[in-house]
Design an enzyme around this catalytic site. Structure first.
Site, PDB file in Angstrom:
ATOM      1  N   GLU A 307       0.875  -1.179   0.000  1.00  0.00           N
ATOM      2  CA  GLU A 307       0.000   0.000   0.000  1.00  0.00           C
ATOM      3  C   GLU A 307       0.904   1.219   0.000  1.00  0.00           C
ATOM      4  O   GLU A 307       1.800   1.336   0.816  1.00  0.00           O
ATOM      5  CB  GLU A 307      -0.928  -0.028   1.212  1.00  0.00           C
ATOM      6  CG  GLU A 307      -2.101   0.945   1.114  1.00  0.00           C
ATOM      7  CD  GLU A 307      -1.823   2.271   1.805  1.00  0.00           C
ATOM      8  OE1 GLU A 307      -1.594   3.269   1.073  1.00  0.00           O
ATOM      9  OE2 GLU A 307      -1.829   2.303   3.031  1.00  0.00           O
ATOM     10  N   CYS A 341      -2.621   8.034   4.851  1.00  0.00           N
ATOM     11  CA  CYS A 341      -2.599   7.628   3.443  1.00  0.00           C
ATOM     12  C   CYS A 341      -3.860   8.085   2.724  1.00  0.00           C
ATOM     13  O   CYS A 341      -3.850   8.319   1.519  1.00  0.00           O
ATOM     14  CB  CYS A 341      -2.473   6.116   3.333  1.00  0.00           C
ATOM     15  SG  CYS A 341      -1.018   5.431   4.141  1.00  0.00           S
TER      16      CYS A 341
END
Length: 556
Positions: A307, A341
């Site tokens: 990720e 994020c």
């Protein structure tokens, strides 16, 4: 929090069925930390215990605590004169020693019943929920510059949820079995991967480090955990809790290391079975390329999961509820200094609503307090994580000040004299393709493009094609036809997609998290399928009708 439901499932235990239990769990409640509450008193004591102290954190291989000569320090971002932790980097030799020790322990760990492995995470979750909650939160607050609530939703609630739900999913995966017939019994065995898994963790969520290392271990794997230099204290606390709750030596090796040294060493080992990564795109690409270059040396094709962040959007339609847009955007863009994020860093606003939205954003902006989250609970967010981050964000602020296409609506200043502080900054752009709208900044900087009301369909397609990332995004609109059109236009633009809600705040088991394109491999940690990523299933067929004839009937 846990309730067992009796069930019968099949697994490989001498070709027999055996009873096991499905587990029901709930999301961990988020505590309020109101003045006078028990949790606040415990947290304040834990914070006071850490004040001015430096914790010594070794590498841990098996039961051996190892110090190398490469000494490093974790600094508190909002007071970089405070060395919160002293630690050392594992060198190549120590990493290879850790690999061999893990591989030697793998078989016995993999053969351990999954319910026994899951029990370790259930116990760790209970310990973090109870007696160790304040310690893990305090180390996250001081080490990663989180406010009380941001530490609570990360290092307590999310980490506990990862441990509990992944343990539940691991147990229930055993129920997923192939069909039997009158003449055969078929069993699916969910083995761990043959080799070791490298877990490379980021700074911004204590919970992510615990998940990256803990979930592969839960599934019968052995793990080399490289914690982030800037989340060392909290990561070591989580590691120690896992060990104290029954995780055997050599199953998870705690090995801080220089990034390139770690990457070069793990990808050069024939025993590499997987990489579980959260971090930057360049680092992930480097690891992936190294794996590809070394494919011929591996015993298996390594699993590579990652990720890598995003350039997350808020799209506002003329039918949107303005209050929801404003409050949601403030939280998404500026909570934890834009270092989630999923943080919103680009917003698209219709011309007719911009004056009102701009005014309300500025009204709140004036009230936002940036400072020391330990000394002042009124702090909305604190410093960014380190000097490298500060310098990178400063370059974007300089770009906003110098570009003819950009104008700073609010903020724009920064100061690293005591801590790495950056003001919450709102930038308006005339050019929707400016780099500030497409590249990840990872700081408290929100860019806004104001578009003609009638062009909303074109803007939706612009959003889809502006950035290489596809992590999170949100659409604010009351008009159902617009919501439906946006869902089609943005189908591939976000792995986590929100309607009339901010782009941050995913909850384990409710909104499993991850994105595609440059944002990663979208394996959805927090969902039921994630545990399967760390298994190598074996199907066993036991026949009850042995063959007695080699010819087929039609052959005569």
């Amino acid at each position: 929090m846990l309730r067992l439901r009796s069930a019968l499932c099949q697994s490989w235990r001498g070709f027999k069925t055996f009873p096991c239990a499905a587990v029901e769990v709930k999301n961990e409640p988020i505590l309020g930390f109101q003045a006078g509450s028990k949790e606040r008193a415990e947290l304040e004591k834990a914070l006071a215990d850490l004040k001015g102290k430096t914790e010594e954190i070794p590498c841990v291989v098996g039961d051996e605590q190892v110090w190398t000569s490469d000494i490093r320090y974790q600094l508190s971002p909002f007071n970089h004169s405070h060395k919160l932790a002293k630690f050392c980097y594992a060198d190549k030799d120590l990493l290879n020693k850790a690999i061999l020790a893990s591989v030697a322990a793998r078989r016995d760990w993999d053969m351990k019943p999954v319910a026994d492995r899951a029990q370790i995470l259930f116990k760790a979750a209970d310990v973090i929920s109870g007696p160790k909650r304040a310690e893990v939160l305090a180390k996250t607050m001081i080490g990663q510059a989180k406010t009380v609530v941001q530490a609570e939703i990360d290092a307590a609630a999310e980490l506990i949820d990862f441990f509990r739900f992944n343990a539940k999913h691991a147990i229930e995966l055993q129920y997923s079995q192939p069909l039997n017939t009158d003449v055969s019994t078929n069993t699916m065995l969910y083995r761990g991967l043959e080799g070791f898994v490298a877990a490379v963790a980021p700074f911004n969520f204590t919970a992510i480090g615990g998940n990256l290392a803990g979930t592969p271990a839960l599934m019968g794997n052995v793990v080399l955990w490289k914690p982030s230099d800037t989340a060392m204290s909290a990561s070591y606390a989580v590691y120690k809790i896992m060990r104290e709750c029954g995780l055997p030596p050599n199953i998870v090796q705690f090995v801080p290391a220089d990034g390139p040294v770690f990457g070069d060493t793990i990808t050069a080992s024939e025993h590499l079975a997987g990489i579980n990564f959260t971090g930057s795109v360049p680092t992930f690409k480097r690891l992936w390329k190294q794996v590809a270059q070394n494919l011929d040396i591996y015993r298996n094709f390594p699993r590579v999961a990652g990720e890598c962040g995003g350039k997350n959007f808020h799209f506002v339609h003329t039918s949107a509820d303005v209050e929801s847009v404003v409050t949601g955007t403030i939280r998404s863009a500026f909570e934890y200094g834009g270092q989630k994020c999923s943080a919103c860093s680009r917003m698209y606003v219709p011309n007719s609503l911009w004056p009102q939205i701009r005014k309300e954003l500025l009204d709140i902006h004036k009230q936002i307090k940036v400072g020391d989250p330990v000394q002042d609970y009124g702090t909305f967010f604190s410093a960014v994580i380190d000097d490298k981050s500060f310098a990178r964000i400063k370059k974007w602020l300089d770009h906003a000040k110098s570009s003819p296409n950009l104008s700073i609506v609010a903020g724009g200043n920064c100061d690293d004299s005591k801590g790495y502080f950056v003001e919450p900054t709102i930038v308006e752009t005339k050019d929707p393709q400016d780099a500030i709208m497409s590249e990840e900044i990872f700081g408290p900087v929100l860019s806004v493009y104001v578009y003609p009301d009638k062009d909303y369909k074109e803007v939706l397609h612009l959003i889809d094609n502006t950035s290489p990332y596809a992590l999170t995004g949100a659409v604010f609109a009351k008009d159902k036809s617009v919501v439906d059109y946006a869902a089609r236009a943005l189908r591939n633009a976000a792995g986590n997609y929100y309607v009339n809600d901010k782009s941050t705040g995913s909850i384990v088991a409710q909104q499993p998290f991850g994105g595609a394109r440059a944002s990663g491999t979208n394996d959805k940690p927090g969902g039921p399928h994630y545990v399967l990523r760390w298994t190598s299933p074996q199907v066993v067929k036991e026949t009850h009708a042995p063959l007695t004839e080699w010819k087929y009937p039609y052959m005569g």
